[in-house]
Scaffold this motif. Structure first.
Motif, PDB file in Angstrom:
ATOM      1  N   ASN A  96      -1.316  14.696 -10.212  1.00  0.00           N
ATOM      2  CA  ASN A  96      -2.021  13.592 -10.844  1.00  0.00           C
ATOM      3  C   ASN A  96      -1.006  12.475 -11.036  1.00  0.00           C
ATOM      4  O   ASN A  96      -0.084  12.612 -11.825  1.00  0.00           O
ATOM      5  CB  ASN A  96      -2.629  14.026 -12.175  1.00  0.00           C
ATOM      6  CG  ASN A  96      -3.567  12.987 -12.734  1.00  0.00           C
ATOM      7  OD1 ASN A  96      -3.700  11.907 -12.178  1.00  0.00           O
ATOM      8  ND2 ASN A  96      -4.212  13.323 -13.821  1.00  0.00           N
ATOM      9  N   ALA A  97      -1.163  11.376 -10.292  1.00  0.00           N
ATOM     10  CA  ALA A  97      -0.173  10.297 -10.323  1.00  0.00           C
ATOM     11  C   ALA A  97      -0.868   8.956 -10.503  1.00  0.00           C
ATOM     12  O   ALA A  97      -1.929   8.714  -9.928  1.00  0.00           O
ATOM     13  CB  ALA A  97       0.631  10.290  -9.035  1.00  0.00           C
ATOM     14  N   SER A  98      -0.277   8.086 -11.294  1.00  0.00           N
ATOM     15  CA  SER A  98      -0.737   6.704 -11.444  1.00  0.00           C
ATOM     16  C   SER A  98       0.272   5.793 -10.760  1.00  0.00           C
ATOM     17  O   SER A  98       1.476   5.892 -11.018  1.00  0.00           O
ATOM     18  CB  SER A  98      -0.856   6.331 -12.919  1.00  0.00           C
ATOM     19  OG  SER A  98      -1.891   7.066 -13.524  1.00  0.00           O
ATOM     20  N   LEU A  99      -0.234   4.919  -9.883  1.00  0.00           N
ATOM     21  CA  LEU A  99       0.638   4.084  -9.060  1.00  0.00           C
ATOM     22  C   LEU A  99       0.122   2.657  -8.999  1.00  0.00           C
ATOM     23  O   LEU A  99      -1.089   2.426  -9.054  1.00  0.00           O
ATOM     24  CB  LEU A  99       0.708   4.637  -7.637  1.00  0.00           C
ATOM     25  CG  LEU A  99       1.181   6.075  -7.487  1.00  0.00           C
ATOM     26  CD1 LEU A  99       0.780   6.629  -6.145  1.00  0.00           C
ATOM     27  CD2 LEU A  99       2.677   6.155  -7.664  1.00  0.00           C
ATOM     28  N   LEU A 100       1.017   1.707  -8.850  1.00  0.00           N
ATOM     29  CA  LEU A 100       0.641   0.329  -8.573  1.00  0.00           C
ATOM     30  C   LEU A 100       0.466   0.178  -7.062  1.00  0.00           C
ATOM     31  O   LEU A 100       1.192   0.800  -6.297  1.00  0.00           O
ATOM     32  CB  LEU A 100       1.715  -0.638  -9.059  1.00  0.00           C
ATOM     33  CG  LEU A 100       1.891  -0.739 -10.564  1.00  0.00           C
ATOM     34  CD1 LEU A 100       3.080  -1.625 -10.890  1.00  0.00           C
ATOM     35  CD2 LEU A 100       0.642  -1.267 -11.223  1.00  0.00           C
ATOM     36  N   ASP A 101      -0.499  -0.660  -6.655  1.00  0.00           N
ATOM     37  CA  ASP A 101      -0.693  -0.870  -5.221  1.00  0.00           C
ATOM     38  C   ASP A 101      -1.082  -2.305  -4.925  1.00  0.00           C
ATOM     39  O   ASP A 101      -1.409  -3.079  -5.818  1.00  0.00           O
ATOM     40  CB  ASP A 101      -1.710   0.117  -4.646  1.00  0.00           C
ATOM     41  CG  ASP A 101      -3.102  -0.036  -5.222  1.00  0.00           C
ATOM     42  OD1 ASP A 101      -3.500  -1.153  -5.574  1.00  0.00           O
ATOM     43  OD2 ASP A 101      -3.807   0.972  -5.308  1.00  0.00           O
ATOM     44  N   LEU A 102      -1.034  -2.639  -3.638  1.00  0.00           N
ATOM     45  CA  LEU A 102      -1.396  -3.957  -3.138  1.00  0.00           C
ATOM     46  C   LEU A 102      -2.422  -3.776  -2.036  1.00  0.00           C
ATOM     47  O   LEU A 102      -2.284  -2.885  -1.190  1.00  0.00           O
ATOM     48  CB  LEU A 102      -0.157  -4.662  -2.576  1.00  0.00           C
ATOM     49  CG  LEU A 102      -0.385  -6.015  -1.908  1.00  0.00           C
ATOM     50  CD1 LEU A 102      -0.837  -7.046  -2.932  1.00  0.00           C
ATOM     51  CD2 LEU A 102       0.880  -6.482  -1.212  1.00  0.00           C
ATOM     52  N   SER A 103      -3.461  -4.619  -2.044  1.00  0.00           N
ATOM     53  CA  SER A 103      -4.510  -4.544  -1.043  1.00  0.00           C
ATOM     54  C   SER A 103      -4.719  -5.930  -0.434  1.00  0.00           C
ATOM     55  O   SER A 103      -4.782  -6.926  -1.151  1.00  0.00           O
ATOM     56  CB  SER A 103      -5.810  -4.058  -1.696  1.00  0.00           C
ATOM     57  OG  SER A 103      -6.894  -4.172  -0.819  1.00  0.00           O
ATOM     58  N   ILE A 104      -4.819  -5.980   0.900  1.00  0.00           N
ATOM     59  CA  ILE A 104      -5.148  -7.195   1.641  1.00  0.00           C
ATOM     60  C   ILE A 104      -6.510  -6.959   2.273  1.00  0.00           C
ATOM     61  O   ILE A 104      -6.734  -5.912   2.881  1.00  0.00           O
ATOM     62  CB  ILE A 104      -4.100  -7.495   2.742  1.00  0.00           C
ATOM     63  CG1 ILE A 104      -2.688  -7.573   2.151  1.00  0.00           C
ATOM     64  CG2 ILE A 104      -4.462  -8.753   3.501  1.00  0.00           C
ATOM     65  CD1 ILE A 104      -2.471  -8.687   1.174  1.00  0.00           C
ATOM     66  N   ARG A 105      -7.414  -7.939   2.124  1.00  0.00           N
ATOM     67  CA  ARG A 105      -8.789  -7.756   2.585  1.00  0.00           C
ATOM     68  C   ARG A 105      -9.249  -8.946   3.420  1.00  0.00           C
ATOM     69  O   ARG A 105      -8.779 -10.055   3.232  1.00  0.00           O
ATOM     70  CB  ARG A 105      -9.728  -7.608   1.390  1.00  0.00           C
ATOM     71  CG  ARG A 105      -9.408  -6.414   0.542  1.00  0.00           C
ATOM     72  CD  ARG A 105     -10.042  -6.482  -0.836  1.00  0.00           C
ATOM     73  NE  ARG A 105      -9.673  -5.291  -1.570  1.00  0.00           N
ATOM     74  CZ  ARG A 105     -10.522  -4.345  -1.915  1.00  0.00           C
ATOM     75  NH1 ARG A 105     -11.789  -4.461  -1.625  1.00  0.00           N
ATOM     76  NH2 ARG A 105     -10.110  -3.276  -2.557  1.00  0.00           N
ATOM     77  N   GLY A 106     -10.189  -8.666   4.274  1.00  0.00           N
ATOM     78  CA  GLY A 106     -10.858  -9.706   5.036  1.00  0.00           C
ATOM     79  C   GLY A 106     -12.315  -9.319   5.190  1.00  0.00           C
ATOM     80  O   GLY A 106     -12.633  -8.134   5.289  1.00  0.00           O
ATOM     81  N   GLY A 107     -13.184 -10.298   5.157  1.00  0.00           N
ATOM     82  CA  GLY A 107     -14.597  -9.965   5.268  1.00  0.00           C
ATOM     83  C   GLY A 107     -15.472 -11.192   5.424  1.00  0.00           C
ATOM     84  O   GLY A 107     -14.975 -12.303   5.641  1.00  0.00           O
TER      85      GLY A 107
END
Length: 154
Positions: A96-107
């Motif tokens: 069970n881990a909590s992490l920061l993340d980055l998301s790049i999206r296009g739509g």
């Protein structure tokens, strides 16, 4: 040692709240995403994120002055690009881990009715917090979303 695993799910839910800024063709977003079932696991991934969208052809539904006495709302298919930073919880097997993340999206947003848009998007993301320790955790994700966006403009 490579202990990588894949989570594949067609039961992913994402809810977004957006505040549009038509003068700059942008929107600020608050997003909540949850994988409800994958590989026999219940709620293996949850994510809350904040970010921004840029609409390449302008925000849908913005009022436009046609002449000195006439206003109109412009509705058209509108592509967008977005980025957001999130806090994710990954719960698989005994981890069970909590992490920061980055998301790049296009739509793209496609008008269906005056208060509803069909949205399709591709998101690519990766955790930002990972180390070279033996017990380190990191992840990458690719998601394809299709859904409805309900809007209110006045």
């Amino acid at each position: 040692m490579d202990d990588s695993k894949s989570l594949e799910s067609s039961t992913t839910l994402e809810v977004n709240y957006s505040i549009n800024n038509p003068s700059m063709n942008t929107a600020m977003t608050l997003s909540f995403m949850e994988i409800t079932e994958a590989g026999g696991l219940q709620l293996p991934f949850t994510r809350i994120a904040v970010g921004a969208r840029y609409y390449l052809m302008g925000v849908n539904g913005m009022r436009t002055v046609l002449d000195s006495r006439t206003q109109a709302k412009v509705w058209r298919s509108t592509p967008f690009i977005a980025a957001n930073v999130g806090l994710s919880n990954l719960a698989v097997e005994k981890l069970n881990a909590s992490l920061l993340d980055l998301s790049i999206r296009g739509g793209v947003e496609i008008p269906v009715m005056s208060n509803m848009l069909l949205v399709g998007q591709v998101a690519l993301g990766s955790s930002l917090t990972a180390s070279s320790d033996e017990d380190s955790v990191s992840y990458q994700f690719v998601t394809l979303f299709a859904g409805l966006r309900f809007v209110g403009f006045e």
